[in-house]
Every structure is written in structure tokens, then in C-alpha cells.
Design a protein around this motif. Structure first.
Motif: not given
Length: 284
Positions: A86-90, A97-100
Motif C-alpha cells: 500500500r505504501r509503495i503504490n501510494g 511515477a512512470a515505473l515501480i
């Protein structure tokens, strides 16, 4: 463009961050800025950027930030608390962001590969393109499976709108990608008298996509297979040895945001190559 790079500060993730070849591939994709994100337990006081975290965590995060900055990226480090996916996607949403980028540590041998819970949950809920980067090894020895992240791409398509959205990633991949294999897997059990027309239609559509890639300077080949999608994609991976498998995911529930289709999830879990999975286009 900006990427969110998720780190658990482990030796495995540091191996990926220390790979100058991998970092150069991200730069050729167009990434100039990186949000280096680590997620701590909800019971640990943490702020943004790093106020209140433990000294050991702070030193590890600073070390990884320095590696990325030495490679030429502009880096912001974040230590946040909560549920990792949740925090990473948040953060990815917050910074547009263009990329994770998420590392996936597999067992050895490769046939026993698994995907960690954080990578799986990020993949299931990501609304930004996600690169699952393969890192192999155990204990104190790790290595990235494919240093040239995007050199050879296997693009799997069912000709859906989601798959077409994933194909648009070649706008960013045209610089780092040298070769691409375009794959369509037709489901089994169709009537024999329609088989020839079906294959010819798929071959024609793939040829049109291949022509687009050739105009970008990417050497493209096509393949049509029949069978169960995951098994045929993995068989094509074994045959063509891509550095990354590119595919779209399908949203299944607006209430639970965007969940990964079973094909995408199984490929992420079982492929040896990196996987770049692209969620459906956002509705304005």
C-alpha cells in the motif's frame, strides 16, 4: 521520468542497486529521478524523509541512495511505515511515477522460484507499470538474473485493449531494446475448420505490430502458439531467452482497485526473466 524503487535494505536488493548495467538500462528507459522507498513496521516511528528511524536503517538507506546518485540519478529517500504494497503504490501515485521497481528473490534452482509476498501484492494492486526484477541466490550471495533489463523483450498479447496498452511501453523501450518477440497464445479446442483463418489473422496482427517496432529500430519476430496461456508463455521464454517479459494485467474489481489477472500473476511467479506488467489505462 521518475521511478519508485522499493528496497527492504537487504543484500539482495543492494546487489541489484549495485548493478551499473541495470541502472543504465533504467536510464535508457528514461528514468532520471528515483524515489528510494523502504517500508518499516507500523510499530516503528518513521517519517518522510527519514526522521525517527533507526540508525542502522538510516545508514543502509543512505548507502543505497549514494549508489544511485553516483550512477547519475536524482534520488529522494523515504522511510515510511505501514503495509508495504500500500505504501509503495501510494508513493508511486503521489509522485506520478512512470515505473515501480520491485525485486523478486527466487530460490535455487530456478525451477523452485517463488515470488515474495510484497512483490506479489504490489503487482496485484499497482496502477503504475511495474518491473519485477529477478534476483537469485541465498544467504550472503546474490546476483541479478538479467543485467540488461530490456535488451530482449518477449511481449505476450491477446490483442485486448489491455495488451495494446502494454505495447505502448515500447515508446520507452525503443532505446534499450534490441530484439522483441511478439507472442500470441490461442486457446485450444477451437473448431478445426476455423484454425487456419484464426492463425492467419493472429499472424497478420502480430506482423503489423512487428512493423511498428522495426520502424523504431527494434528487430522483431513473431510467434503464434496454441495451448494454455501461462504454459505457452513460459515455453516461449525458455525458447527465446528474453531479459524481460512484457504483458498487460486485467482489472477485476474497482472496489479492490486493480487486481492482477491469473495469467499475469502466474507468469510473474514462475518466469526466470524480469517481468514488466502494465495495468489497464486510467479512466480520465
Amino acid at each position: 521520468m521518475r521511478a519508485v524503487y522499493a528496497t527492504d535494505l537487504s543484500d539482495a536488493i543492494e546487489t541489484a542497486i549495485n548493478s551499473r548495467t541495470c541502472l543504465e538500462c533504467l536510464q535508457r528507459y528514461g528514468i532520471e529521478e528515483i524515489e528510494l522507498v523502504t517500508v518499516t513496521s507500523p510499530n516503528v516511528t518513521a517519517g518522510v524523509p527519514t526522521g525517527g528511524i533507526g540508525k542502522q536503517t538510516e545508514r543502509a538507506l543512505d548507502r543505497q541512495r549514494q549508489i544511485l546518485e553516483d550512477a547519475g540519478f536524482s534520488v529522494t529517500e523515504r522511510a515510511v511505515r505501514g503495509t508495504p504494497h500500500r505504501r509503495i503504490n501510494g508513493v508511486a501515485e503521489q509522485v506520478n511515477a512512470a515505473l515501480i521497481v520491485v525485486g523478486s528473490r527466487g530460490q535455487s534452482p530456478l525451477e523452485q522460484r517463488y515470488i515474495g509476498s510484497t512483490a506479489r501484492n504490489v503487482a496485484r494492486t499497482a496502477v503504475r507499470p511495474l518491473l519485477v526484477q529477478r534476483i537469485s541466490g541465498r544467504d550472503d550471495h546474490h546476483e541479478v538474473e538479467r543485467e540488461h533489463l530490456f535488451e530482449r523483450v518477449l511481449y505476450a498479447t491477446d490483442f485486448s485493449e489491455n495488451a495494446q496498452h502494454a505495447f505502448e511501453q515500447f515508446e520507452y523501450l525503443q532505446t534499450p531494446t534490441q530484439e522483441a518477440t511478439l507472442l500470441h497464445v490461442a486457446p485450444p479446442g477451437r473448431r478445426a475448420d476455423s484454425e487456419t483463418d484464426r492463425v492467419q489473422d493472429a499472424e497478420g496482427r502480430l506482423a503489423e505490430l512487428a512493423d511498428e517496432l522495426e520502424q523504431m529500430g527494434i528487430d522483431a519476430t513473431t510467434a503464434v502458439r496454441e495451448g494454455e496461456a501461462v504454459e505457452e508463455i513460459l515455453a516461449a521464454e525458455a525458447e527465446f531467452d528474453p531479459t524481460t517479459v512484457l504483458m498487460g494485467s486485467r482489472g477485476q474489481s474497482r472496489l479492490r482497485r486493480l487486481l492482477l489477472g491469473s495469467t499475469s500473476e502466474d507468469v510473474i511467479a514462475r518466469a526466470n526473466a524480469n517481468v514488466l506488467v502494465v495495468p489497464p489505462a486510467r479512466v480520465p
